[in-house]
Design a protein around this motif. Structure first.
Motif, PDB file in Angstrom:
ATOM      1  N   GLY A 157      20.652   3.161   2.048  1.00 25.53           N
ATOM      2  CA  GLY A 157      20.505   4.030   3.207  1.00 25.53           C
ATOM      3  C   GLY A 157      19.114   4.075   3.786  1.00 25.53           C
ATOM      4  N   THR A 158      18.325   3.029   3.596  1.00 26.31           N
ATOM      5  CA  THR A 158      16.985   3.004   4.159  1.00 26.31           C
ATOM      6  C   THR A 158      17.052   3.194   5.666  1.00 26.31           C
ATOM      7  N   GLY A 159      16.109   3.953   6.172  1.00 28.36           N
ATOM      8  CA  GLY A 159      16.099   4.196   7.604  1.00 28.36           C
ATOM      9  C   GLY A 159      16.787   5.499   7.967  1.00 28.36           C
ATOM     10  N   ASP A 160      17.249   6.234   6.978  1.00 30.91           N
ATOM     11  CA  ASP A 160      17.830   7.549   7.230  1.00 30.91           C
ATOM     12  C   ASP A 160      16.676   8.523   7.430  1.00 30.91           C
ATOM     13  N   LEU A 161      16.364   8.799   8.677  1.00 30.90           N
ATOM     14  CA  LEU A 161      15.208   9.633   8.993  1.00 30.90           C
ATOM     15  C   LEU A 161      15.428  11.096   8.638  1.00 30.90           C
ATOM     16  N   ASN A 162      16.647  11.446   8.249  1.00 30.35           N
ATOM     17  CA  ASN A 162      16.949  12.821   7.862  1.00 30.35           C
ATOM     18  C   ASN A 162      16.973  13.021   6.351  1.00 30.35           C
ATOM     19  N   ALA A 163      16.683  11.945   5.602  1.00 30.23           N
ATOM     20  CA  ALA A 163      16.760  12.033   4.142  1.00 30.23           C
ATOM     21  C   ALA A 163      15.756  13.040   3.589  1.00 30.23           C
ATOM     22  N   ARG A 164      16.115  13.625   2.458  1.00 26.74           N
ATOM     23  CA  ARG A 164      15.217  14.565   1.785  1.00 26.74           C
ATOM     24  C   ARG A 164      14.314  13.774   0.831  1.00 26.74           C
TER      25      ARG A 164
ATOM     26  N   GLU B  36       7.398  -3.449  -1.858  1.00 29.78           N
ATOM     27  CA  GLU B  36       7.635  -2.284  -1.011  1.00 29.78           C
ATOM     28  C   GLU B  36       7.393  -0.985  -1.768  1.00 29.78           C
ATOM     29  N   ALA B  37       6.755  -1.106  -2.946  1.00 33.72           N
ATOM     30  CA  ALA B  37       6.463   0.048  -3.807  1.00 33.72           C
ATOM     31  C   ALA B  37       7.718   0.666  -4.399  1.00 33.72           C
ATOM     32  N   ARG B  38       8.823  -0.094  -4.474  1.00 37.28           N
ATOM     33  CA  ARG B  38      10.075   0.386  -5.070  1.00 37.28           C
ATOM     34  C   ARG B  38      10.103   0.090  -6.553  1.00 37.28           C
ATOM     35  N   THR B  39      10.678   0.985  -7.299  1.00 38.86           N
ATOM     36  CA  THR B  39      11.014   0.703  -8.685  1.00 38.86           C
ATOM     37  C   THR B  39      12.364  -0.020  -8.699  1.00 38.86           C
ATOM     38  N   ALA B  40      12.895  -0.259  -9.893  1.00 38.63           N
ATOM     39  CA  ALA B  40      14.223  -0.882  -9.994  1.00 38.63           C
ATOM     40  C   ALA B  40      15.313   0.044  -9.477  1.00 38.63           C
ATOM     41  N   ASP B  41      15.021   1.339  -9.411  1.00 40.46           N
ATOM     42  CA  ASP B  41      15.936   2.309  -8.812  1.00 40.46           C
ATOM     43  C   ASP B  41      15.642   2.357  -7.312  1.00 40.46           C
ATOM     44  N   PRO B  42      16.582   1.991  -6.460  1.00 37.84           N
ATOM     45  CA  PRO B  42      16.308   1.908  -5.024  1.00 37.84           C
ATOM     46  C   PRO B  42      15.974   3.238  -4.369  1.00 37.84           C
ATOM     47  N   PHE B  43      16.213   4.331  -5.078  1.00 34.97           N
ATOM     48  CA  PHE B  43      15.911   5.647  -4.515  1.00 34.97           C
ATOM     49  C   PHE B  43      14.582   6.209  -5.019  1.00 34.97           C
ATOM     50  N   VAL B  44      13.882   5.437  -5.841  1.00 35.28           N
ATOM     51  CA  VAL B  44      12.627   5.910  -6.433  1.00 35.28           C
ATOM     52  C   VAL B  44      11.503   4.922  -6.141  1.00 35.28           C
TER      53      VAL B  44
ATOM     54  N   ALA C 100      -4.006   3.020  -2.701  1.00 30.46           N
ATOM     55  CA  ALA C 100      -3.164   4.215  -2.526  1.00 30.46           C
ATOM     56  C   ALA C 100      -2.613   4.273  -1.109  1.00 30.46           C
ATOM     57  N   LEU C 101      -3.464   3.991  -0.138  1.00 31.58           N
ATOM     58  CA  LEU C 101      -3.026   4.032   1.263  1.00 31.58           C
ATOM     59  C   LEU C 101      -2.031   2.918   1.564  1.00 31.58           C
ATOM     60  N   GLU C 102      -2.294   1.722   1.055  1.00 33.88           N
ATOM     61  CA  GLU C 102      -1.381   0.604   1.320  1.00 33.88           C
ATOM     62  C   GLU C 102       0.008   0.897   0.767  1.00 33.88           C
ATOM     63  N   GLN C 103       0.079   1.376  -0.462  1.00 37.14           N
ATOM     64  CA  GLN C 103       1.394   1.640  -1.043  1.00 37.14           C
ATOM     65  C   GLN C 103       2.058   2.859  -0.426  1.00 37.14           C
ATOM     66  N   ALA C 104       1.277   3.840   0.023  1.00 35.81           N
ATOM     67  CA  ALA C 104       1.857   4.975   0.742  1.00 35.81           C
ATOM     68  C   ALA C 104       2.530   4.486   2.020  1.00 35.81           C
ATOM     69  N   LYS C 105       1.887   3.555   2.707  1.00 32.67           N
ATOM     70  CA  LYS C 105       2.475   2.968   3.915  1.00 32.67           C
ATOM     71  C   LYS C 105       3.745   2.190   3.573  1.00 32.67           C
ATOM     72  N   GLN C 106       3.702   1.445   2.467  1.00 32.37           N
ATOM     73  CA  GLN C 106       4.865   0.646   2.082  1.00 32.37           C
ATOM     74  C   GLN C 106       6.076   1.537   1.806  1.00 32.37           C
ATOM     75  N   ALA C 107       5.880   2.566   1.000  1.00 29.92           N
ATOM     76  CA  ALA C 107       6.991   3.460   0.659  1.00 29.92           C
ATOM     77  C   ALA C 107       7.502   4.184   1.899  1.00 29.92           C
ATOM     78  N   ALA C 108       6.590   4.697   2.717  1.00 28.91           N
ATOM     79  CA  ALA C 108       7.007   5.416   3.929  1.00 28.91           C
ATOM     80  C   ALA C 108       7.728   4.492   4.890  1.00 28.91           C
ATOM     81  N   SER C 109       7.265   3.259   5.015  1.00 28.55           N
ATOM     82  CA  SER C 109       7.918   2.296   5.909  1.00 28.55           C
ATOM     83  C   SER C 109       9.334   2.000   5.439  1.00 28.55           C
ATOM     84  N   ALA C 110       9.485   1.790   4.121  1.00 29.77           N
ATOM     85  CA  ALA C 110      10.813   1.479   3.586  1.00 29.77           C
ATOM     86  C   ALA C 110      11.780   2.635   3.801  1.00 29.77           C
ATOM     87  N   ILE C 111      11.332   3.851   3.543  1.00 30.35           N
ATOM     88  CA  ILE C 111      12.205   5.016   3.692  1.00 30.35           C
ATOM     89  C   ILE C 111      12.546   5.269   5.155  1.00 30.35           C
TER      90      ILE C 111
END
Length: 416
Positions: free
Chosen positions: A7-14, A274-282, A308-319
């Motif tokens: 569900g990547t790209g769900d801008l309403n996700a918690r 993309e700063a993802r673990t093996a769990d796609p939601f984490v 820290a900034l690069e990976q913050a961007k990666q995680a935020a971009s993926a979500i």
């Protein structure tokens, strides 16, 4: 399961972010910047808003900065951006099946996506006296405030560990009129993180400004009176008196939450590009992670604000469903006295070094090469070499060793 399937790209996700340091605070900001409108909960163990940490060993110690001046965002931003802050909150467990985190308070919070940004903690010395008052580390604002209160004219600071934080604190202590001794178990300072040319330069520079050194020195324990440190005892029996001791012997990633939740760890939480673990939601970001370095073909754990900034961007971009930001070259910096050290890249597989500039004049750069490719550059008061070196590393552009070593030839021409 790929992230897109999750569900990547769900801008309403918690989104729940565990860790309100530079990485976690930046991730919240990037999520909003990238259009995410769903709930964001930012949980931090410290009582302070997310703040910059590099100045703790420099401006903070010298009284030139405080918590307010170092804030990543003003306090009003979090309410305006709809980011729920849980400061002083401690997450004790993650239930990946139920997609919840549990806090020490007993509260349980659900998430659609979880970002772990728990950082790293100072490595402790398992020696007698390590629990004495005045034996300090330097990772948080509280640590910096405790060290600042102990420094001043005539005060004696013993620094255990000749790394960058220790050297920066030493420079700050000397600026405040204190006496400093740096104690290092290796035969040179910065032995694990810099080349010998740079180590020698910094040791000489500090020595010329009154810092004393004990190298190849083992520490057996701390001496104390009435519960407060009074000296450092070496393995050979000698004791050096001090009013305060700073232990700077590295950091340990705070990976216990992730490991207990069944996520792979290897000196940090293992993540992909993309700063993802093996769990796609984490996701995991910052000092906590064991991450890919594509340009070097390996995984590594980095401790730096740019990471820290690069990976913050990666995680935020993926979500948020945004295109991934371009890969960045690892880079670092250190300010000591009037010196500005800038480092780009890592010297993996380097087989030669080229020194460019004038070491004696404190304006030079050390290039680490693999064949005719630049792997890393360490630049002291040499911004053109740092910037050009960073570009050469990224583009994998072969260079002429002769031109690189000749400071009369501009870095622009070298890079061409």
């Amino acid at each position: 399961m790929a992230l897109s399937e999750a569900g990547t790209g769900d801008l309403n996700a918690r989104v729940v972010i565990v860790g309100a340091g530079h990485a976690g605070g930046s991730a919240a900001a990037f999520l909003r910047q990238y259009g995410h409108v769903g709930p964001i909960v930012l949980i931090g163990e410290e009582p302070l808003l997310p703040y910059q940490r590099p100045p703790l060993s420099k401006a903070w110690l010298k009284g030139e900065a405080d918590a307010d001046s170092l804030q990543l965002k003003p306090s009003s931003w979090y309410e305006e951006a709809g980011v729920s802050l849980r400061l002083g909150g401690v997450v004790v467990s993650i239930n990946r099946g139920a997609k919840t985190v549990s806090l020490a308070s007993g509260e349980t919070l659900p998430y659609d996506y979880l970002i772990l940004a728990t950082g790293a903690r100072a490595r402790a010395l398992p020696i007698p006296g390590a629990d004495l008052s005045g034996v300090l580390s330097l990772r948080t604002a509280a640590d910096a405030e405790a060290l600042k209160a102990a420094l001043g004219p005539g005060k004696r600071l013993a620094v255990i560990g000749g790394g960058y934080v220790g050297l920066e604190a030493a420079a700050s202590a000397r600026a405040l009129g204190g006496h400093v001794m740096i104690i290092e178990r290796e035969p040179r300072v910065l032995a694990r993180v810099a080349c010998e040319t740079l180590s020698t330069f910094f040791q000489d520079y500090h020595g010329a400004r009154g810092v004393a050194f004990e190298l190849d020195a083992g520490v057996a324990g701390f001496e104390g009176e009435n519960g407060h440190v009074t000296g450092v005892r070496f393995t050979d029996g000698r004791v050096v008196a001090c009013d305060v001791a700073l232990v700077g012997v590295g950091a340990i990633p705070n990976e216990e939450l992730a490991r207990d939740a069944g996520l792979e760890c290897a000196n940090g939480v293992v993540v992909d590009i993309e700063a993802r673990t093996a769990d796609p939601f984490v996701f995991a970001i910052g000092d906590l992670t064991h991450r890919p370095l594509p340009i070097y073909g390996r995984q590594f754990r980095l401790e730096s604000v740019p990471n820290a900034l690069e990976q913050a961007k990666q995680a935020a971009s993926a979500i948020a469903g945004k295109a991934m930001p371009p890969h960045e070259i690892p880079w670092f910096w250190s300010d000591q006295y009037d010196l500005k050290l800038q480092i780009a890249g890592l010297p993996f597989d380097a087989d030669r070094q080229v020194v460019r500039g004038d070491v004696a004049a404190a304006k030079f750069a050390v290039f680490h090469l693999k064949g005719d490719l630049v792997q890393a550059v360490e630049a002291v008061n040499a911004p053109p070499e740092f910037m050009a070196g960073k570009q050469l590393i990224a583009k994998r552009t072969p260079v002429s060793i002769e031109k690189l070593a000749d400071p009369t030839i501009s870095m622009k021409e070298v890079a061409a």
